[in-house]
Scaffold this motif. Structure first.
Motif, PDB file in Angstrom:
ATOM      1  N   THR A 267       0.814  -1.212   0.000  1.00 30.53           N
ATOM      2  CA  THR A 267       0.000   0.000   0.000  1.00 30.53           C
ATOM      3  C   THR A 267       0.848   1.263   0.000  1.00 30.53           C
ATOM      4  O   THR A 267       0.341   2.347  -0.310  1.00 30.53           O
TER       5      THR A 267
ATOM      6  N   VAL B 210      -8.452   6.172   2.414  1.00 30.89           N
ATOM      7  CA  VAL B 210      -8.620   6.414   3.854  1.00 30.89           C
ATOM      8  C   VAL B 210      -8.080   7.799   4.172  1.00 30.89           C
ATOM      9  O   VAL B 210      -6.877   8.054   4.057  1.00 30.89           O
TER      10      VAL B 210
ATOM     11  N   LEU C 124      -4.393   7.451   2.846  1.00 36.92           N
ATOM     12  CA  LEU C 124      -3.816   6.110   2.774  1.00 36.92           C
ATOM     13  C   LEU C 124      -4.641   5.346   1.756  1.00 36.92           C
ATOM     14  O   LEU C 124      -5.880   5.354   1.816  1.00 36.92           O
TER      15      LEU C 124
ATOM     16  N   SER D  57      -5.308   1.682  -0.469  1.00 36.54           N
ATOM     17  CA  SER D  57      -5.054   0.247  -0.427  1.00 36.54           C
ATOM     18  C   SER D  57      -6.042  -0.483  -1.312  1.00 36.54           C
ATOM     19  O   SER D  57      -7.256  -0.263  -1.218  1.00 36.54           O
TER      20      SER D  57
ATOM     21  N   ASP E 120      -7.965  -3.572  -1.877  1.00 37.43           N
ATOM     22  CA  ASP E 120      -8.400  -4.739  -1.117  1.00 37.43           C
ATOM     23  C   ASP E 120      -8.938  -5.818  -2.053  1.00 37.43           C
ATOM     24  O   ASP E 120      -9.375  -5.540  -3.169  1.00 37.43           O
TER      25      ASP E 120
ATOM     26  N   LEU F 188       0.977  -2.509   5.277  1.00 38.96           N
ATOM     27  CA  LEU F 188       0.161  -1.387   5.723  1.00 38.96           C
ATOM     28  C   LEU F 188       1.028  -0.321   6.382  1.00 38.96           C
ATOM     29  O   LEU F 188       2.105  -0.613   6.902  1.00 38.96           O
TER      30      LEU F 188
ATOM     31  N   TYR G 235      -7.751   0.607   7.841  1.00 37.76           N
ATOM     32  CA  TYR G 235      -8.051   0.189   6.473  1.00 37.76           C
ATOM     33  C   TYR G 235      -9.350  -0.628   6.385  1.00 37.76           C
ATOM     34  O   TYR G 235      -9.672  -1.155   5.318  1.00 37.76           O
TER      35      TYR G 235
END
Length: 290
Positions: free
Chosen positions: A31, A79, A107, A109, A111, A243, A250
């Protein structure tokens, strides 16, 4: 559950009945280099012919899909984070001279289904629609799924979802059709920064460990791996992450467990109780005959 499912030598494909099989394949999502472009989401939808999902304003302008679902098998989370002194200098946030304490950063990521070492969804599926592939991944066969929905609450990550029109369950297949012909999954191929990396799981774990060491050496002490530990509550994941904050930030459970871990003991207790009741019924019947 089998002891072979846990630990660094877990052979999930072997346990699934494949005498000869390729190495277990997986995803490592870093990430720290995700730019939130959502190319992985688009590639996943295009290759798997998934319908559009949540078209329109969602209340989160940077995230039009908001979560994984039956029609979104890859989801890039945005995020929003209030920057603190400890965050300054993190990848994606920038050096201290560029930002002040209290500013806003993101942030990001991508998923996806975790393809757990011990997958509770496999335990509860009554039709065999869910199965373990020779690559160690977990796939739903939509032509066999009867829409019972048992797999939905069984997943510790809330990944599997049902389509509202027919009730069948869907999730990431790690592009099983592409793997069978030697191609990498569409999301990994489309990722422009190599945030999503695909390959043999053991190699990915080694690579991820080196990446964490690299970030720690640069002072990014918050970097940690999620889902890479083969001794965790699900025996490690086939899709794991690097992370830059706590998993909860997250939207990930901090300590996932196999939701069916107590099924064996539960059935043994049920059997013992049923046997005791049957014994009482027989004793009562014989007592009345006397």
């Amino acid at each position: 559950m089998s002891d072979r499912l846990f630990g660094p030598l877990a052979d999930v494909s072997g346990d699934a009945g494949y005498d000869e099989h390729p190495p277990r394949m997986g995803f490592f999502t870093d990430t720290s280099i995700c730019i939130g472009c959502k190319a992985c989401e688009v590639a996943c939808k295009e290759w798997n012919e998934l319908p559009a999902d949540r078209v329109g304003f969602t209340g989160t302008s940077y995230d039009n899909t908001t979560e994984l679902g039956a029609d979104t098998w890859r989801h890039v989370a945005f995020v929003e984070k209030t920057v603190t002194t400890v965050d300054l200098g993190l990848p994606g946030i920038g050096p201290p001279e560029d930002r002040d304490d209290g500013s806003i950063a993101w942030l990001m990521s991508s998923d996806v289904c975790k393809h757990c070492t011990h997958a509770a969804c496999l335990d509860v599926c009554p039709t065999g629609a869910l199965f373990r592939t020779e690559f160690g991944t977990v796939v739903v066969q939509d032509d066999i799924c009867n829409g019972c929905g048992y797999c939905i609450p069984a997943c510790p990550y809330g990944v599997i979802d049902q389509r509202k029109d027919d009730g069948r369950a869907f999730k990431c297949t790690m592009c099983y059709d592409r793997l069978k012909v030697g191609e990498e999954p569409a999301c990994a191929k489309a990722c422009p920064t190599d945030s999503i990396q695909f390959g043999p799981l053991d190699e990915l774990r080694d690579r991820a460990g080196r990446r964490v060491d690299e970030l720690h050496a640069k002072g990014v002490d918050v970097a940690r791996l999620y889902g890479a530990d083969p001794t965790d509550g699900v025996g490690g994941d086939g899709a794991f992450f690097l992370l830059l904050d706590e998993p909860e930030v997250y939207g990930l459970p901090p300590d996932p467990i196999v939701t069916t871990r107590d099924l064996g003991s539960m059935w043994r207790h049920v059997g013992a109780a049923a046997g005791a009741l049957a014994g009482l019924a027989v004793a009562s019947f014989l007592g009345r005959r006397r």
